[in-house]
Design an enzyme around this catalytic site. Sequence first.
Site, PDB file in Angstrom:
ATOM      1  CG  ASP A 143       4.955   7.346  -8.036  1.00  0.00           C
ATOM      2  OD1 ASP A 143       5.102   8.480  -8.515  1.00  0.00           O
ATOM      3  OD2 ASP A 143       3.936   6.649  -8.205  1.00  0.00           O
ATOM      4  CG  ASP A 165       2.053   2.291  -6.047  1.00  0.00           C
ATOM      5  OD1 ASP A 165       2.541   3.086  -6.877  1.00  0.00           O
ATOM      6  OD2 ASP A 165       0.978   2.492  -5.459  1.00  0.00           O
ATOM      7  CG  ASP A 174       6.387   3.597 -10.039  1.00  0.00           C
ATOM      8  OD1 ASP A 174       6.716   4.713 -10.485  1.00  0.00           O
ATOM      9  OD2 ASP A 174       5.467   3.439  -9.224  1.00  0.00           O
TER      10      ASP A 174
END
Length: 722
Positions: free
Chosen positions: A414, A612, A616
């Site tokens: 990400d 995180d 996700d």
Amino acid sequence: MSHSCCSHGASEPVAPAAPAPAGTVYTCPMHPEIRQDGPGSCPKCGMALEPALPSLDDDDGEVRALGRRLALLLVLTLPVVAVAMGPHLFGWMWPEPWSSIARWGEALLATGGVLWGGAPFFARGWRSLIPWSPNMYTLIALGTGVAWLYSAIAFAWPSLFPAAMRDMHGHVAVYFESAAVIVTLVTLGDFLELRARRRTGEALRGLLGLVPKTARRIAEDGAEEDVPLEQLHAGDRLRVRPGEKVPADGSVLEGESHVDESMLTGEAMPVAKRPGDALTGGTQNQHGALTMRVEHVGTDTVLSRIVAMVAEAQRTRAPLQRMADKVAAWFVPTVVAVAALAFAAWWVAGPQPAFAHALVAAVSVLIVACPCALGLATPMSIMVASGRGARAGVLFRDAAAIERLRDVDTLVFDKTGTLTEGKPVLVDVRTFGYERAKALAFAAAVERPSEHPLAAAIVAAAEAEGIAIPAVSGFQVVVGSGVSGTVDGHDVALGNARLMEAERVEAGAAHDVAEKPRSKGATAMYLAVDGRLAAMLSLADEVKPSTKPALDALHAAGVRLVMATGDNEATARALASSLPIDEVHAGVSPEDKARLVAALKTKGATVAMAGDGVNDAPALAAADIGIGMGNGSDIAIQSASVTLLKGDLAGIARARALSEATVRNIRQNLFFAFVYNAVGVPVAAGVLYPFFGIVLSPMLAAFAMSLSSVSVVGNALRLRQP
């Protein structure tokens, strides 16, 4: 900590220095599926069970007890060796009646050493036969038992043996010294191995020892007193003075300081702490005085959860262990068969006294083949690697994660909080027919219930400008798009272009305006009020200083780097332009990330996903290896196979290097164990005798077997070094 396959074999059960609390779960180090309340022995391998979770109460009592046992065995065994080997080595000839006295002394001392020193061997060897699960104790007990039993019969009733086996005095050669020396050497090997293996648990004991024994509690009336940690409760106020360690998890109420969190993150740079910031038990306050509120104590603290997670990982079995398990399933029966064949071959074709030579060969095979090194090869490496990873801020869920991470050739990650600091700031507000303060108030209102870093930035900006933030009702999170709710009777939505389309808001006027901040890597968010575009907010988030070096290292290692973010294409590519990123996927939803991971796996890639946030979690679960950032959400961490406490991509490079070193170490151990047995068993059986006249005595076999176990542990301990 975990005990090897032999470390308890030569020692009687040793009471721990501090008894484990009632209800403590015990498990077998080699068979973690065996779990029970209270101590005992493993029904599969005979090993002593031990507490599933480590404790600071662990001391060297077990090592000292085994050392005392070894000392007593040496007192019994050395005279036996002197009596038996003296005539052969130094030409000592004992005249009568001293010859008879010496022989009786040899028999009695050896019997004491074998029956007392070898009692745990015999007990566990016998128990292994009841469910027919022969193990290393079966071989040790069989080898020493046969040697002693033969010697006892030959000593007491020599007339039962043919004349060819008796000397001029009518005595039959005995092997009391072999049986006694085998027990003593195995105990020596256990002692050396146990001392070395204690070091594999130093990492966890070191973590447990970080928390102070007492805390300075502040009473309601302001009085302060030092209390044991066990008396702390959530809500207590504590004083943490300069240089002291934080006693429990909580948050800062008053004061400012820097706190050394290297025990969690592996990073030496202290972290600034101000009122409202989180504190973790075991970290060390630097120069300022802090007042904190306790929020978690006991097993709920971060440190306790880390220790439990690492301890659990240490007890899991790596895929490489399957090979050793398959060998072990037929190993003991095969060794017994080889010993029987060696006995028969020597008895039929060996020199005189054939029976004695046959017995020596069979006992040597049984002893040298004890598969201790094979059983230790993988668990010892996993234990050391897990502990070293914990000290470096890398937590592995299980042994399979340690082994598999080295195979990763594609890393998906990400943007926010992974590549960037995760602490964006509001840099611009462009309004469309609304007052700036009112637009910012509406935006802060719908973002206040959210935990996203962008939400925190907007709320912080509104508060810094002294803007009153109204209440929100009907708050909803549109995962991967934004948030919505009702503020002062108005329908408010804040998020990306996808959310505007879903809300049927015409946002064309803001698209061109958004291109400029996006070209600089900023994130543009649209604010809609009652179905109309009200403002565009630009937020910037700095790339972590460690991001580029970490990506460079991974790229150099042959890992393909793929960024998948819900942010706009222009913003994502602007950020990626300065980094060694191979692919950029922008504007993706959580489901898109999971589909991207699945598509990469379909093409044959071994994929790791690092993230995180809650969004996700699906991709983390879909990846071959999910890597959760420790500064992220609990659900992301729970979905991960590896957790980086620092929340830093540099940890991935460290974790992958540790994975490669661990697998290399395991393969070295397995190779040594297989080669040792492949060479040792034939030599003990006597294959070299026809060519070189070389035979392996049971004593040398016992020495070689003990050294093999110690060498495997020693090799695993090399993983402690960076």
